[in-house]
Enzyme design. Structure first.
Site, PDB file in Angstrom:
ATOM      1  N   ALA A  98       0.799  -1.226   0.000  1.00  0.00           N
ATOM      2  CA  ALA A  98       0.000   0.000   0.000  1.00  0.00           C
ATOM      3  C   ALA A  98       0.831   1.276   0.000  1.00  0.00           C
ATOM      4  CB  ALA A  98      -0.919   0.014   1.216  1.00  0.00           C
ATOM      5  N   GLY A 122       2.468   3.009  -2.334  1.00  0.00           N
ATOM      6  CA  GLY A 122       2.170   3.977  -3.375  1.00  0.00           C
ATOM      7  C   GLY A 122       0.813   4.637  -3.200  1.00  0.00           C
TER       8      GLY A 122
END
Length: 301
Positions: free
Chosen positions: A240, A242
């Site tokens: 998660a 990005g």
């Protein structure tokens, strides 16, 4: 307000010591199901970072769809315009190795039915200060949403993932492009991330290229390229990172934080997320981000 026009998937996550090679079978350490999808993840990240958020997209009429709707609402995201369509919700099959790296297979499901924004969704987008877009919905729908946002004066932030050729009319409607180094290279054909950034900002006003544990490069307008370092933290799960970065960046944008400060804010949020397992379950609160930034400022001061 931030509107997110994007995907919602149920993440089916297997944790292993070493990811299997083609044709190989390995024994995993654990397995979990976690609501995710790039759109839903970014919506939750932005809400936890302190923004008011509306999510636009589609889930199926299955148990996964019910759970994803409940998870988004529980994070404070407005789901009143989230579609429910017949059939299965989208899923993402994720393998996370012992170093926190991951590989992902996405099956669109209900996301693939979103071929254009509805009039109600365009109304929400038009009332928003920022629109977040990714490429897990059909690209024609993403392009139409971006054009609606541009017509309304809404800032458009695009994550070009999964990477694919970008229509010129989509790029022309984007204000902020956030790509990781692999996406930037694929879009531009430039292996060097600084050259890729320079090429991209010939089209988009503000470009950010994320570099994982090495932080991010950012450049806006005719300003210099700035390298924002990432905090040195033990990575448990980078799935998660990005999406947390982009959601936090959007929250900072709504607050009108200066570009370099906004990237530092987003980098701090991403650094917190990689220290926890899962996608939506790993995203930090505003208080946690502020504490992390305060610690960074104190060390740099």
């Amino acid at each position: 307000m931030i509107s997110v026009f994007g995907s919602a998937n149920m993440d089916l996550v297997a944790y292993v010591d070493v990811a299997p090679a083609l044709g190989e079978t390995v024994t995993g350490r654990s397995f979990v199901t976690v609501p995710g999808g790039k759109g839903a993840n970014q919506a939750i990240a932005a809400a936890r970072a302190g923004a008011r958020v509306a999510f636009l997209g589609a889930v199926g009429d299955d148990d996964f769809g019910t759970e994803m709707r409940r998870t988004l609402a529980g994070a404070g995201v407005d789901v009143s315009d989230l579609r429910t369509v017949p059939g299965p919700s989208g899923i993402a099959q994720i393998v996370v190795d012992g170093g926190g790296g991951n590989s992902i297979i996405v099956v669109p499901g209900a996301n693939g039915t979103v071929t254009s924004p509805s009039p109600a969704e365009i109304e929400v987008i038009s009332r928003s200060e920022v629109l977040l877009l990714q490429l897990e919905l059909p690209v024609e729908a993403v392009t139409a949403a971006a054009r609606a946002a541009r017509a309304a004066g809404t800032t458009v932030i695009l994550t070009p993932a999964p990477v694919q050729p970008l229509p010129a009319e989509l790029l022309e409607a984007v204000d902020v492009l956030v790509a990781n180094e692999h996406e930037a290279a694929a879009i531009t054909g430039q292996a060097d991330h600084e050259r890729a950034l320079e090429e991209l900002r010939g089209t988009v006003g503000w470009v950010i290229v994320t570099l994982g544990s090495r932080g991010a490069l950012t450049a806006s307008g005719d300003g210099p390229v700035v390298h924002v370092e990432a905090p040195r933290v033990p990575a448990v799960d980078t799935t998660a990172a990005g999406d947390t970065f982009v959601g936090a960046l959007a929250a900072a944008r709504v607050e009108r934080q200066p570009p370099d400060r906004a990237v530092r804010f987003a980098t701090a949020a991403a650094g917190l997320s990689v220290q926890r397992a899962g996608a939506s379950t790993s995203m930090p609160t505003r208080a946690e981000i502020d504490r992390a930034l305060s610690g960074t400022d104190a060390r740099n001061g």
